[in-house]
Motif scaffolding. Structure first.
Motif, PDB file in Angstrom:
ATOM      1  N   ALA A  56       0.810  -1.222   0.000  1.00  0.00           N
ATOM      2  CA  ALA A  56       0.000   0.000   0.000  1.00  0.00           C
ATOM      3  C   ALA A  56       0.841   1.267   0.000  1.00  0.00           C
ATOM      4  N   LEU A  57       2.143   1.154   0.207  1.00  0.00           N
ATOM      5  CA  LEU A  57       2.994   2.340   0.335  1.00  0.00           C
ATOM      6  C   LEU A  57       2.965   3.264  -0.887  1.00  0.00           C
ATOM      7  N   PRO A  58       2.936   2.724  -2.131  1.00  0.00           N
ATOM      8  CA  PRO A  58       2.907   3.643  -3.291  1.00  0.00           C
ATOM      9  C   PRO A  58       1.633   4.482  -3.377  1.00  0.00           C
ATOM     10  N   PHE A  59       0.602   4.094  -2.608  1.00  0.00           N
ATOM     11  CA  PHE A  59      -0.682   4.775  -2.707  1.00  0.00           C
ATOM     12  C   PHE A  59      -0.933   5.759  -1.566  1.00  0.00           C
ATOM     13  N   VAL A  60       0.041   5.925  -0.683  1.00  0.00           N
ATOM     14  CA  VAL A  60      -0.105   6.890   0.414  1.00  0.00           C
ATOM     15  C   VAL A  60       1.004   7.924   0.304  1.00  0.00           C
ATOM     16  N   SER A  61       0.766   9.070   0.906  1.00  0.00           N
ATOM     17  CA  SER A  61       1.776  10.126   0.860  1.00  0.00           C
ATOM     18  C   SER A  61       2.958   9.763   1.744  1.00  0.00           C
ATOM     19  N   ARG A  62       4.145  10.031   1.250  1.00  0.00           N
ATOM     20  CA  ARG A  62       5.359   9.721   1.994  1.00  0.00           C
ATOM     21  C   ARG A  62       5.769  10.928   2.824  1.00  0.00           C
ATOM     22  N   PRO A  63       6.064  10.732   4.116  1.00  0.00           N
ATOM     23  CA  PRO A  63       6.543  11.858   4.933  1.00  0.00           C
ATOM     24  C   PRO A  63       7.760  12.495   4.277  1.00  0.00           C
ATOM     25  N   PRO A  64       7.786  13.808   4.157  1.00  0.00           N
ATOM     26  CA  PRO A  64       8.883  14.472   3.446  1.00  0.00           C
ATOM     27  C   PRO A  64      10.195  14.488   4.230  1.00  0.00           C
ATOM     28  N   GLY A  65      11.311  14.362   3.495  1.00  0.00           N
ATOM     29  CA  GLY A  65      12.644  14.539   4.059  1.00  0.00           C
ATOM     30  C   GLY A  65      12.938  13.730   5.293  1.00  0.00           C
ATOM     31  N   ILE A  66      13.402  14.424   6.324  1.00  0.00           N
ATOM     32  CA  ILE A  66      13.832  13.785   7.561  1.00  0.00           C
ATOM     33  C   ILE A  66      12.678  13.093   8.272  1.00  0.00           C
ATOM     34  N   LEU A  67      11.447  13.523   8.003  1.00  0.00           N
ATOM     35  CA  LEU A  67      10.291  12.916   8.659  1.00  0.00           C
ATOM     36  C   LEU A  67      10.142  11.451   8.271  1.00  0.00           C
ATOM     37  N   LEU A  68      10.532  11.098   7.045  1.00  0.00           N
ATOM     38  CA  LEU A  68      10.469   9.697   6.630  1.00  0.00           C
ATOM     39  C   LEU A  68      11.431   8.850   7.456  1.00  0.00           C
ATOM     40  N   ILE A  69      12.636   9.380   7.663  1.00  0.00           N
ATOM     41  CA  ILE A  69      13.631   8.656   8.457  1.00  0.00           C
ATOM     42  C   ILE A  69      13.155   8.501   9.901  1.00  0.00           C
ATOM     43  N   ILE A  70      12.587   9.568  10.450  1.00  0.00           N
ATOM     44  CA  ILE A  70      12.086   9.511  11.826  1.00  0.00           C
ATOM     45  C   ILE A  70      10.944   8.502  11.935  1.00  0.00           C
ATOM     46  N   SER A  71      10.076   8.468  10.935  1.00  0.00           N
ATOM     47  CA  SER A  71       8.958   7.537  10.937  1.00  0.00           C
ATOM     48  C   SER A  71       9.441   6.095  10.919  1.00  0.00           C
ATOM     49  N   LEU A  72      10.387   5.795  10.044  1.00  0.00           N
ATOM     50  CA  LEU A  72      10.955   4.440   9.988  1.00  0.00           C
ATOM     51  C   LEU A  72      11.668   4.093  11.282  1.00  0.00           C
ATOM     52  N   ALA A  73      12.409   5.062  11.820  1.00  0.00           N
ATOM     53  CA  ALA A  73      13.143   4.828  13.064  1.00  0.00           C
ATOM     54  C   ALA A  73      12.192   4.580  14.225  1.00  0.00           C
ATOM     55  N   ALA A  74      11.067   5.288  14.263  1.00  0.00           N
ATOM     56  CA  ALA A  74      10.081   5.096  15.331  1.00  0.00           C
ATOM     57  C   ALA A  74       9.575   3.663  15.338  1.00  0.00           C
ATOM     58  N   GLY A  75       9.321   3.121  14.136  1.00  0.00           N
ATOM     59  CA  GLY A  75       8.876   1.737  14.043  1.00  0.00           C
ATOM     60  C   GLY A  75       9.948   0.764  14.471  1.00  0.00           C
ATOM     61  N   ALA A  76      11.193   1.018  14.062  1.00  0.00           N
ATOM     62  CA  ALA A  76      12.293   0.130  14.425  1.00  0.00           C
ATOM     63  C   ALA A  76      12.529   0.123  15.931  1.00  0.00           C
ATOM     64  N   VAL A  77      12.482   1.287  16.549  1.00  0.00           N
ATOM     65  CA  VAL A  77      12.673   1.380  17.999  1.00  0.00           C
ATOM     66  C   VAL A  77      11.536   0.654  18.727  1.00  0.00           C
ATOM     67  N   PHE A  78      10.332   0.726  18.184  1.00  0.00           N
ATOM     68  CA  PHE A  78       9.205   0.031  18.797  1.00  0.00           C
ATOM     69  C   PHE A  78       9.423  -1.474  18.785  1.00  0.00           C
ATOM     70  N   THR A  79       9.934  -2.014  17.679  1.00  0.00           N
ATOM     71  CA  THR A  79      10.211  -3.448  17.610  1.00  0.00           C
ATOM     72  C   THR A  79      11.265  -3.839  18.631  1.00  0.00           C
ATOM     73  N   LEU A  80      12.300  -3.014  18.772  1.00  0.00           N
ATOM     74  CA  LEU A  80      13.326  -3.277  19.775  1.00  0.00           C
ATOM     75  C   LEU A  80      12.720  -3.284  21.173  1.00  0.00           C
ATOM     76  N   ALA A  81      11.879  -2.292  21.460  1.00  0.00           N
ATOM     77  CA  ALA A  81      11.228  -2.229  22.770  1.00  0.00           C
ATOM     78  C   ALA A  81      10.350  -3.451  23.001  1.00  0.00           C
ATOM     79  N   LEU A  82       9.654  -3.873  21.953  1.00  0.00           N
ATOM     80  CA  LEU A  82       8.773  -5.041  22.049  1.00  0.00           C
ATOM     81  C   LEU A  82       9.573  -6.290  22.386  1.00  0.00           C
ATOM     82  N   PHE A  83      10.687  -6.486  21.689  1.00  0.00           N
ATOM     83  CA  PHE A  83      11.537  -7.654  21.933  1.00  0.00           C
ATOM     84  C   PHE A  83      12.083  -7.652  23.357  1.00  0.00           C
ATOM     85  N   LEU A  84      12.583  -6.487  23.802  1.00  0.00           N
ATOM     86  CA  LEU A  84      13.136  -6.391  25.154  1.00  0.00           C
ATOM     87  C   LEU A  84      12.059  -6.601  26.216  1.00  0.00           C
ATOM     88  N   PHE A  85      10.833  -6.127  25.934  1.00  0.00           N
ATOM     89  CA  PHE A  85       9.731  -6.304  26.876  1.00  0.00           C
ATOM     90  C   PHE A  85       9.382  -7.781  27.018  1.00  0.00           C
TER      91      PHE A  85
END
Length: 296
Positions: free
Chosen positions: A49-78
């Motif tokens: 579905a990614l090609p059909f939604v707006s992509r966060p511009p610039g650094i916001l895309l990196i922050i968005s991806l990083a937020a998800g990655a950090v959540f997975t790390l937190a989930l694993f540690l929990f």
């Protein structure tokens, strides 16, 4: 106050997911890497579905991806902390520390401030959440070691993920930001396969699932996915610290489900055994906090 309604309904759906999660963690998917992989990896279904939604511009895309990655790390540690220590201590500790860390991050980096009444509601909800999320101790000797520091680390990662997500939500299109965040979470889940030990656990957990496991898991994760969308939308339009503190509601709903249908859910009866007074007090405190919010 739309964010309050979205939060309440979202956490109700998550209580259904929690009921199924606890049964699966105990019987079918005992390894934290396997369960974190299953939960976060399920987000890969959004990639087409990614090609059909707006992509966060610039650094916001990196922050968005990083937020998800950090959540997975937190989930694993929990999940790892749950495996190594008592759930009766881990759940309220992480659940209590996360909103506090978020409150600090929200004030420091997002500019979110609470009124005196909102602070009062936050305190009531947080105290109630800790009380209602406590489980009956099993007497396991592993409970003796200190888990405060590991719990604080887990809470810190959860808080950072929520704060990063909130930052993207208020500066980009919500749907696009949410899907890219989910993609980051799924991508991080794939890195769990790099460890041979984790690969064996993940493959073993899904090679020959027990009867009903797949259906139960998909049903639970569907409820969890709907909850995820609703709660994240509430985060995008409401106070991040209060929305997160309201997570205790999922244990209130779970407590009420077990009270009403306990004989049909034997695996969940420990949620009220020996802790009824604490949980009733928690329900009252959370209810009082929500009442304060409703009239602010």
């Amino acid at each position: 106050m739309a964010w309050l309604a979205f939060s309440v309904f979202g956490y109700f759906l998550n209580s259904i997911a929690i009921a199924i999660d606890k049964a699966l963690l105990r019987r079918a998917i005992p390894h934290p890497a396997a369960y974190a992989f299953a939960v976060a990896g399920l987000g890969s279904i959004v990639i087409p579905a990614l090609p059909f939604v707006s992509r966060p511009p610039g650094i916001l895309l990196i922050i968005s991806l990083a937020a998800g990655a950090v959540f997975t790390l937190a989930l694993f540690l929990f999940y790892k902390l749950l495996q190594e220590s008592e759930a009766s201590r881990v759940t309220p500790l992480v659940g209590g520390l996360t909103p506090l860390v978020i409150l600090i991050l929200g004030w420091s980096f997002l500019g979110e401030t609470l009124t005196l009444l909102e602070i009062s509601a936050f305190a009531l909800i947080l105290a109630g959440s800790v009380a209602v999320s406590r489980e009956a101790p099993s007497g396991n000797k592993r409970a003796g070691r200190s888990i405060f520091l590991p719990g604080l680390i887990v809470a810190g990662f959860f808080a950072i993920s929520y704060a990063m997500s909130k930052f993207v939500y208020v500066n980009a299109d919500f749907v696009g930001a949410l899907l890219w965040r989910t993609t980051g979470s799924a991508a991080a889940a794939m890195t769990l396969l790099l460890s041979a030990k984790n690969r064996r656990a993940i493959i073993g957990a899904f090679r020959a699932p027990r009867e009903g496991t797949v259906i139960s898991f998909v049903g639970g994760q569907s409820a969890g996915a709907a909850s995820f969308v609703l709660v994240n939308y509430a985060l995008s339009i409401g106070h991040i610290a209060i929305v997160n503190a309201l997570a205790g509601l999922q244990y209130v709903f779970l407590f009420l489900i077990v009270l009403g249908f306990g004989r049909f859910f034997p695996a969940l009866r420990e949620h009220i055994r020996g802790n009824a007074t604490s949980k009733v007090a928690g329900v009252i405190l959370i209810g009082a906090g929500i009442a304060v919010l409703a009239f602010t």
